[in-house]
Design an enzyme around this catalytic site. Structure first.
Site, PDB file in Angstrom:
ATOM      1  N   CYS A  18     -25.365  -3.776   7.423  1.00 25.59           N
ATOM      2  CA  CYS A  18     -24.497  -2.683   7.847  1.00 25.59           C
ATOM      3  C   CYS A  18     -25.222  -1.363   7.606  1.00 25.59           C
ATOM      4  O   CYS A  18     -25.680  -1.105   6.493  1.00 25.59           O
ATOM      5  CB  CYS A  18     -23.205  -2.753   7.040  1.00 25.59           C
ATOM      6  SG  CYS A  18     -22.180  -1.311   7.296  1.00 25.59           S
ATOM      7  N   CYS A  24     -20.917   4.040   2.423  1.00 26.17           N
ATOM      8  CA  CYS A  24     -19.507   3.632   2.360  1.00 26.17           C
ATOM      9  C   CYS A  24     -19.188   2.987   1.009  1.00 26.17           C
ATOM     10  O   CYS A  24     -18.267   3.397   0.316  1.00 26.17           O
ATOM     11  CB  CYS A  24     -19.220   2.676   3.515  1.00 26.17           C
ATOM     12  SG  CYS A  24     -17.721   1.739   3.355  1.00 26.17           S
ATOM     13  N   CYS A 101     -17.737  -1.199  12.069  1.00 30.03           N
ATOM     14  CA  CYS A 101     -17.611  -1.801  10.738  1.00 30.03           C
ATOM     15  C   CYS A 101     -17.686  -3.299  10.948  1.00 30.03           C
ATOM     16  O   CYS A 101     -17.032  -3.838  11.847  1.00 30.03           O
ATOM     17  CB  CYS A 101     -16.292  -1.402  10.088  1.00 30.03           C
ATOM     18  SG  CYS A 101     -15.929  -2.366   8.612  1.00 30.03           S
ATOM     19  N   GLN A 225      -1.625 -11.178   4.142  1.00 27.46           N
ATOM     20  CA  GLN A 225      -3.036 -11.423   3.816  1.00 27.46           C
ATOM     21  C   GLN A 225      -3.917 -10.912   4.946  1.00 27.46           C
ATOM     22  O   GLN A 225      -3.564 -11.065   6.117  1.00 27.46           O
ATOM     23  CB  GLN A 225      -3.263 -12.926   3.608  1.00 27.46           C
ATOM     24  CG  GLN A 225      -2.479 -13.516   2.446  1.00 27.46           C
ATOM     25  CD  GLN A 225      -3.127 -13.254   1.097  1.00 27.46           C
ATOM     26  OE1 GLN A 225      -4.195 -12.654   0.999  1.00 27.46           O
ATOM     27  NE2 GLN A 225      -2.462 -13.687   0.037  1.00 27.46           N
ATOM     28  N   GLU A 275      10.038 -11.948  -6.032  1.00 29.06           N
ATOM     29  CA  GLU A 275       9.158 -10.851  -5.616  1.00 29.06           C
ATOM     30  C   GLU A 275       9.773  -9.521  -6.038  1.00 29.06           C
ATOM     31  O   GLU A 275      10.967  -9.297  -5.890  1.00 29.06           O
ATOM     32  CB  GLU A 275       8.969 -10.930  -4.089  1.00 29.06           C
ATOM     33  CG  GLU A 275       8.386  -9.714  -3.421  1.00 29.06           C
ATOM     34  CD  GLU A 275       6.972  -9.344  -3.869  1.00 29.06           C
ATOM     35  OE1 GLU A 275       6.118 -10.227  -3.984  1.00 29.06           O
ATOM     36  OE2 GLU A 275       6.742  -8.153  -4.124  1.00 29.06           O
ATOM     37  N   ASP A 341       1.268 -16.527  -7.390  1.00 26.41           N
ATOM     38  CA  ASP A 341       0.201 -15.793  -6.693  1.00 26.41           C
ATOM     39  C   ASP A 341       0.254 -14.322  -7.124  1.00 26.41           C
ATOM     40  O   ASP A 341       0.605 -13.442  -6.343  1.00 26.41           O
ATOM     41  CB  ASP A 341       0.439 -15.940  -5.173  1.00 26.41           C
ATOM     42  CG  ASP A 341      -0.660 -15.307  -4.335  1.00 26.41           C
ATOM     43  OD1 ASP A 341      -1.663 -14.834  -4.900  1.00 26.41           O
ATOM     44  OD2 ASP A 341      -0.517 -15.290  -3.096  1.00 26.41           O
ATOM     45  N   CYS A 368      -6.400 -13.863  -6.993  1.00 32.62           N
ATOM     46  CA  CYS A 368      -7.409 -13.039  -6.332  1.00 32.62           C
ATOM     47  C   CYS A 368      -8.350 -12.435  -7.364  1.00 32.62           C
ATOM     48  O   CYS A 368      -9.137 -11.549  -7.044  1.00 32.62           O
ATOM     49  CB  CYS A 368      -6.748 -11.953  -5.478  1.00 32.62           C
ATOM     50  SG  CYS A 368      -5.582 -10.950  -6.395  1.00 32.62           S
TER      51      CYS A 368
END
Ligand code: SAH
Length: 414
Positions: A18, A24, A101, A225, A275, A341, A368
């Site tokens: 890139c 960036c 990008c 997601q 949630e 999650d 994550c």
């Protein structure tokens, strides 16, 4: 897949570099061949999770480019007063002008280019954050992987939008793939992209995507997601780990817009989604309804608080939240599987303690952040669970992030 970008990970080890990587700073691994990116992520997860379980090979992408279906582009001016657009340099508010990008869906920068070219004739100025003058701050582009519908959100620093009808007409004529346009007003001095006030200028105000054969509504602000190709694989693995037979009561904690729970519900007796974000819960309820899934309930609460109260409920205290009573509570908690999650910070000790008291036979942890995953798995391992599987997924090629599904089950089922 075009020739130079096609990456069969085994055949083509070159990674197209890139041009803007240094300025960036978002994609710290983009200059490495894809195979090496995967190797790095594998080693990282191995180093944290290897002591609990043999980590499976990371699930990479066939084509690790242009996977992001949610793109945020900022508008500004250069020293000569020309319109520029691009991404903020990591950790700053300096725009790195870039026409391309490698990780974003390609339509996003094409739409940005169109808007930049239309702005002078509409006398539309980019917003100046310091002087609070001008109009356009950002655009947000969201794309449905399934239908290719595109949502465009125009984020402005003021609610005065001259010639908005003509502007919308000019943009949609040039981009027929845009099915809805939203005008979002953000006049605050903030690093949040979207403001609270919104007006639908074109189309129905949302797009829909299909994941694991279920349809999900995506509005400007809903969490979804960003890599749908990998998300489908991730959810399939998580649900396979839950080993559902149709008899199970399942908790989907940190459920967002209900995606995992809604996909799992077909194979479970009942699912309860927990949630904190109100907008996500209302999207989750709409998603369940639109998919005709009736055996799922959502509660809007902090996962830790709710799980701690749930424990109290099992001890005979009257449950105080509607969703709780919908679960059939037997002598034990009645919960067979907890899918969780959490965000990058991971879960809390109190949440995990409540899980162990609840005593489900399986915990499916979708993470994550391998660091907090390892910390939380350590707690569960110390309290009667054993890690059985750990599968990393490359949801974010080019960046250092890695997603993981980890299955834990009770050492000695009660
Ligand atoms: N499982 C969903 C969402 C995962 S992102 C999906 O795959 O799309 C993590 C979610 O946890 C976010 O929706 C966030 O709003 C929610 N969250 C963060 N902190 C929370 C808390 N303390 N209690 C409940 N939910 C929380």
């Amino acid at each position: 897949m075009s020739e130079n970008r096609g990456v069969k990970t085994t055949e083509n080890k070159a990674y197209m570099s890139c041009k803007n990587a240094a300025s960036c700073g978002s994609c710290t691994l983009i200059s490495l061949p894809y195979e090496q990116q995967l190797k790095k992520k594998q080693e990282y997860v191995n180093s944290l999770m290897g002591k609990y379980v043999r980590v499976s090979p990371i699930v990479g992408m066939e084509n690790p480019y242009h996977y992001r279906n949610k793109v945020h582009i900022t508008f500004g001016s250069d020293k000569k007063g020309n319109v520029i657009y691009g991404t903020y340099k990591e950790g700053t508010h300096t725009i790195v002008p870039a026409k391309e990008c490698l990780i974003e869906c390609e339509c996003a920068r094409q739409i940005a280019a169109t808007i930049a070219s239309l702005m002078p004739s509409f006398k539309m100025k980019p917003y100046d954050e310091d002087r609070h003058t001008g109009f356009l701050r950002h655009i947000l582009v969201r794309k449905s992987h399934f239908s290719s519908e595109v949502m465009l959100v125009l984020v402005a620093g003021t609610n005065v939008f001259p010639s908005k009808k003509n502007f919308v007409k000019a943009v949609t004529e040039r981009h027929p793939e845009i099915s809805t346009i939203i005008f979002n007003i953000n006049d605050k001095n903030t690093s949040m992209v979207l403001g609270e006030r919104e007006e639908v200028l074109y189309g129905k105000g949302y797009i829909e995507d299909v994941l694991c054969k279920k349809t999900f509504r995506i509005s400007s602000k809903s969490f979804y997601q960003v890599n749908p190709v990998q998300t489908e694989k991730l959810y399939q693995k998580a649900i396979e780990c839950a080993a559902l037979t149709g008899k199970e009561t399942v908790i989907d904690a940190y459920c967002g817009t209900g995606t995992i729970g809604i996909v799992a519900a077909d194979k479970a007796k009942s699912v309860l989604g927990i949630e904190l974000n109100k907008a996500a819960v209302s999207d989750a309820r709409i998603n369940a309804k639109n998919n005709n899934v009736k055996n799922i309930t959502f509660v809007c609460d902090d996962a830790t608080k709710y799980m701690t109260r749930f424990k109290a409920a099992t001890a005979g205290i009257k449950p105080d939240t509607a969703g709780m009573t919908k679960l059939k509570l037997n002598d034990k908690s009645g919960v067979d599987v907890v899918i969780m999650d959490p965000p990058r910070a991971g879960s809390t000790k109190e949440f995990l303690k409540a899980v162990t008291k609840m005593s489900p036979s399986r915990v499916v942890y979708v993470s994550c952040n391998p660091e907090t995953l390892a910390r939380d798995v350590q707690y569960l391992v110390n309290h009667g669970y054993k890690a059985q599987q750990c599968v990393p997924f490359d949801m974010f090629p080019g960046t250092e992030h890695v997603e993981t599904v980890c299955l834990l089950s009770q050492k000695t089922p009660i």
